[in-house]
Design a protein around this motif. Structure first.
Motif, PDB file in Angstrom:
ATOM      1  N   THR A 197       0.830  -1.205   0.000  1.00 40.06           N
ATOM      2  CA  THR A 197       0.000   0.000   0.000  1.00 40.06           C
ATOM      3  C   THR A 197       0.866   1.258   0.000  1.00 40.06           C
ATOM      4  O   THR A 197       0.565   2.225  -0.713  1.00 40.06           O
ATOM      5  CB  THR A 197      -0.931   0.001   1.232  1.00 40.06           C
ATOM      6  N   PRO A 237      -6.402   4.031  -9.023  1.00 35.92           N
ATOM      7  CA  PRO A 237      -7.785   4.241  -8.561  1.00 35.92           C
ATOM      8  C   PRO A 237      -7.869   4.216  -7.036  1.00 35.92           C
ATOM      9  O   PRO A 237      -7.207   3.402  -6.372  1.00 35.92           O
ATOM     10  CB  PRO A 237      -8.548   3.069  -9.177  1.00 35.92           C
ATOM     11  N   GLU A 238      -8.703   5.099  -6.493  1.00 42.24           N
ATOM     12  CA  GLU A 238      -8.878   5.143  -5.042  1.00 42.24           C
ATOM     13  C   GLU A 238      -9.462   3.830  -4.524  1.00 42.24           C
ATOM     14  O   GLU A 238      -9.155   3.412  -3.397  1.00 42.24           O
ATOM     15  CB  GLU A 238      -9.782   6.313  -4.652  1.00 42.24           C
ATOM     16  N   LYS A 239     -10.282   3.175  -5.322  1.00 43.76           N
ATOM     17  CA  LYS A 239     -10.852   1.890  -4.910  1.00 43.76           C
ATOM     18  C   LYS A 239      -9.746   0.855  -4.686  1.00 43.76           C
ATOM     19  O   LYS A 239      -9.829   0.027  -3.769  1.00 43.76           O
ATOM     20  CB  LYS A 239     -11.839   1.376  -5.962  1.00 43.76           C
ATOM     21  N   THR A 240      -8.722   0.917  -5.531  1.00 47.72           N
ATOM     22  CA  THR A 240      -7.591  -0.009  -5.379  1.00 47.72           C
ATOM     23  C   THR A 240      -6.847   0.258  -4.079  1.00 47.72           C
ATOM     24  O   THR A 240      -6.476  -0.675  -3.347  1.00 47.72           O
ATOM     25  CB  THR A 240      -6.620   0.135  -6.568  1.00 47.72           C
ATOM     26  N   HIS A 256      -8.058   1.715  -1.366  1.00 43.08           N
ATOM     27  CA  HIS A 256      -8.911   1.332  -0.242  1.00 43.08           C
ATOM     28  C   HIS A 256      -8.985  -0.191  -0.080  1.00 43.08           C
ATOM     29  O   HIS A 256      -9.034  -0.702   1.050  1.00 43.08           O
ATOM     30  CB  HIS A 256     -10.316   1.900  -0.431  1.00 43.08           C
ATOM     31  N   LEU A 257      -8.984  -0.910  -1.195  1.00 44.53           N
ATOM     32  CA  LEU A 257      -9.014  -2.371  -1.123  1.00 44.53           C
ATOM     33  C   LEU A 257      -7.751  -2.897  -0.451  1.00 44.53           C
ATOM     34  O   LEU A 257      -7.821  -3.795   0.408  1.00 44.53           O
ATOM     35  CB  LEU A 257      -9.156  -2.966  -2.524  1.00 44.53           C
ATOM     36  N   LYS A 280      -3.009  12.129  -0.112  1.00 39.43           N
ATOM     37  CA  LYS A 280      -4.361  11.680   0.256  1.00 39.43           C
ATOM     38  C   LYS A 280      -4.734  12.062   1.693  1.00 39.43           C
ATOM     39  O   LYS A 280      -5.694  11.540   2.234  1.00 39.43           O
ATOM     40  CB  LYS A 280      -4.491  10.156   0.110  1.00 39.43           C
ATOM     41  N   TYR A 318     -11.875  10.838   1.037  1.00 34.67           N
ATOM     42  CA  TYR A 318     -10.937   9.716   1.114  1.00 34.67           C
ATOM     43  C   TYR A 318     -10.638   9.369   2.563  1.00 34.67           C
ATOM     44  O   TYR A 318     -10.592   8.193   2.931  1.00 34.67           O
ATOM     45  CB  TYR A 318      -9.639  10.052   0.372  1.00 34.67           C
ATOM     46  N   VAL A 331     -13.427   7.262   4.346  1.00 36.06           N
ATOM     47  CA  VAL A 331     -13.388   5.829   4.015  1.00 36.06           C
ATOM     48  C   VAL A 331     -12.191   5.169   4.676  1.00 36.06           C
ATOM     49  O   VAL A 331     -12.283   4.060   5.224  1.00 36.06           O
ATOM     50  CB  VAL A 331     -13.350   5.621   2.485  1.00 36.06           C
TER      51      VAL A 331
END
Length: 224
Positions: A137, A156-159, A161-162, A182, A188, A191
């Motif tokens: 990360t 991607p922010e989803k990546t 966060h995952l 970030k 952001y 989450v």
């Protein structure tokens, strides 16, 4: 009595041995000069250089040059540590100490939980997953910041966060503080801290509350 500043020409210089002789301006004496008495310069002494110096007599009665410098050659600037530089260094030291304390505080419960989990279930996956995912990360954060500076496609922010959810949230936290990435985007951060809270609550339940949430989670997974 203040020593007199004299002037003469370097007539002999042995660069490999670091010494030579100055012929005084009136030509009456040759004065021994050692490299160590020259003030800092970017120029190595050479025959023909005009040397400004003061005289010193050693215990054996021999005359030496001291406090010498080469005329026309600028001395190296002294490195002066300003108060602002000291304050900046102090601030950076405090910031590092604060980050270490925050990381220790955040990782304490998950670390204890992961160790307890490994000892009671003989499953070391959480102990392995946290450092590996944190490293990954952090690397993704660094890559995303580099891409942002270059104007390239972003991670991607989803990546992100995952990866945080899979155990890399501590690496994300360190990256936010160290890379300043970030850390100011409110959506952001919301989450991110929800993910951190989920991990902490999970291990809190595992260690102190009879694993009720853990059992509920495993039951939902098994039904799914």
């Amino acid at each position: 009595m203040k020593p007199v500043l004299r002037k003469g020409k370097l007539t002999t210089w042995k660069d490999d041995k670091g010494f030579g002789f100055i012929r005084s301006s009136d030509g009456t004496q040759d004065v021994f000069l050692h490299i160590t008495v020259l003030k800092e310069t970017n120029h190595r002494p050479q025959v023909g250089d005009v040397i400004c110096y003061q005289l010193r007599v050693d215990k054996d009665g021999r005359i030496h040059a001291c406090n010498a410098f080469i005329e026309g050659v600028v001395s190296k600037p002294m490195q002066i540590t300003s108060s602002s530089a000291i304050e900046k260094e102090t601030f950076q030291l405090k910031a590092k100490s604060s980050l270490m304390f925050e990381v220790l505080l955040l990782s304490l419960l998950p670390s204890l939980g992961a160790m307890h989990f490994a000892l009671t279930t003989f499953n070391p996956i959480p102990l392995i997953l946290y450092p590996v995912m944190s490293f990954l990360t952090f690397a993704l954060y660094a890559d995303d910041k580099s891409r942002a500076k270059q104007g390239c496609w972003r991670v991607p922010e989803k990546t992100l966060h995952l990866c945080e959810f899979m155990g890399g949230w501590l690496g994300g936290f360190i990256a936010q503080r160290r890379l300043r990435h970030k850390s100011s985007k409110v959506s952001y951060q919301v989450v991110f801290w929800v993910i951190v809270a989920v991990h902490i609550i999970f291990w809190l339940d595992w260690l102190f509350f009879g694993k009720r949430l853990v059992g509920l989670f495993l039951g939902i997974v098994s039904r799914g």
